[in-house]
Design a protein around this motif. Sequence first.
Motif, PDB file in Angstrom:
ATOM      1  N   SER A  95     -63.673 -15.416   4.731  1.00  0.00           N
ATOM      2  CA  SER A  95     -63.177 -14.595   5.605  1.00  0.00           C
ATOM      3  C   SER A  95     -64.329 -13.212   5.658  1.00  0.00           C
ATOM      4  O   SER A  95     -63.840 -12.474   6.797  1.00  0.00           O
ATOM      5  N   ASN A  96     -65.259 -13.070   4.927  1.00  0.00           N
ATOM      6  CA  ASN A  96     -66.018 -11.954   5.142  1.00  0.00           C
ATOM      7  C   ASN A  96     -67.327 -12.189   5.729  1.00  0.00           C
ATOM      8  O   ASN A  96     -68.279 -11.440   6.093  1.00  0.00           O
ATOM      9  N   PRO A 143     -69.280 -15.626   8.398  1.00  0.00           N
ATOM     10  CA  PRO A 143     -68.958 -16.905   9.479  1.00  0.00           C
ATOM     11  C   PRO A 143     -69.499 -17.966   8.524  1.00  0.00           C
ATOM     12  O   PRO A 143     -70.537 -18.685   9.219  1.00  0.00           O
ATOM     13  N   SER A 174     -68.719 -13.979  15.845  1.00  0.00           N
ATOM     14  CA  SER A 174     -68.840 -12.630  15.923  1.00  0.00           C
ATOM     15  C   SER A 174     -67.715 -12.050  14.793  1.00  0.00           C
ATOM     16  O   SER A 174     -66.613 -12.610  14.735  1.00  0.00           O
ATOM     17  N   GLN A 175     -68.276 -11.134  13.908  1.00  0.00           N
ATOM     18  CA  GLN A 175     -67.359 -10.711  12.872  1.00  0.00           C
ATOM     19  C   GLN A 175     -66.579  -9.645  13.188  1.00  0.00           C
ATOM     20  O   GLN A 175     -67.239  -8.759  14.193  1.00  0.00           O
ATOM     21  N   ALA A 176     -65.364  -9.356  12.959  1.00  0.00           N
ATOM     22  CA  ALA A 176     -64.650  -8.302  13.427  1.00  0.00           C
ATOM     23  C   ALA A 176     -63.664  -7.826  12.216  1.00  0.00           C
ATOM     24  O   ALA A 176     -63.572  -8.463  11.233  1.00  0.00           O
ATOM     25  N   ASN A 222     -61.607 -12.623   9.095  1.00  0.00           N
ATOM     26  CA  ASN A 222     -62.116 -13.541   9.938  1.00  0.00           C
ATOM     27  C   ASN A 222     -61.706 -15.326   9.699  1.00  0.00           C
ATOM     28  O   ASN A 222     -60.586 -15.548  10.141  1.00  0.00           O
ATOM     29  N   GLN A 252     -59.914 -18.342  13.327  1.00  0.00           N
ATOM     30  CA  GLN A 252     -60.344 -17.034  13.100  1.00  0.00           C
ATOM     31  C   GLN A 252     -59.127 -16.078  13.677  1.00  0.00           C
ATOM     32  O   GLN A 252     -59.218 -16.005  14.607  1.00  0.00           O
ATOM     33  N   ASN A 276     -58.244 -12.788  13.119  1.00  0.00           N
ATOM     34  CA  ASN A 276     -58.201 -11.639  13.871  1.00  0.00           C
ATOM     35  C   ASN A 276     -58.587 -11.792  15.257  1.00  0.00           C
ATOM     36  O   ASN A 276     -58.084 -10.674  15.959  1.00  0.00           O
TER      37      ASN A 276
END
Length: 318
Positions: free
Chosen positions: A157-158, A160, A185-187, A191, A208, A210
């Motif tokens: 989750s931290n 991809p 893209s991480q948000a 994730n 993903q 979020n």
Amino acid sequence: MKRTIARLATLAVAATLPLVASPTATASGRPSVYELQGDPGGSKFEGIGADERRGVFYVSEVTGGEIHRGTARESQTQQWLAGDGTDGRFTARGITTDSKGRVYVAGGPNGIGTGRPDLWVYSPEGELLAALRAPGDNVFLNDVAIGPDGAAYFTNSNAPQVFRVALDGGDWSVTRWADATGTISQAAGFNLGGIVVSADRSALVAAQGNLGILWRFDLATGAVTRVDSGDITLTDADGLVRQGSRLTVVRNFARSIATLELSGDGRTARPVSQVATDPTRVLTTAKVLRGRILFVDSKFDETVAAPPYEVVTDPVAR
């Protein structure tokens, strides 16, 4: 009116998609609610794994990392593995089983800044087979699925990334199998989370949460592409369950369950329905056991969780 339309949509697709037995059916003698054993100070839960051959399921406890086990026919579950530091486990997230009944447990943030294990593998009898650190310093292993090669694939989750855990040459190992940096893209928030294998066994499909996006990881090449899921809303997507072409997406804090028809190769997902879940519960992950989907009531919405702690087969709002 919206709720009525959603129910009609679900009924309309019933002729073309694999069906789950009625969650409230009692003719089989199976309970519709399974009670989990909590701690005196309050417990929260997240992951669930199901062993179809043995008729048992496992639930992970976020608060302490205990693993609970129940059977399809008994309403009461028992603590199977202790937590609070047992095998270096202070929390636990996603969980699944393989064809040999081995139990794979994702540790979430258990190893971040602590040097503790990120994941564990246990025998059906509860013997520790492996306690492993994943490559990297900021790994949050969220959920896990068994691939067609027999290996376990864990989402991060931290970042991809997907990690692969397998027994090679008599030793358990964990590798960073896929890294989609530059594609995914991480948000802020969680994730990559829930993960399943496509029907034709060519790919992994991960949520993903979020951003409400489904991603396809090709098992032959590791290439990552976005699943075309139309205009359906999937934010807060957590657990994924695939039954044939039916993909059930558990949307935790959105308190909703989305149903899509997933193509065999996992490249497209046609929206079918969106149904509200019980507003008093935050459902996280789910698994199929003996023809029914079992949903974990996490208690994530309670500052200090209080019983009853439950796994339910009827998630729909009344």
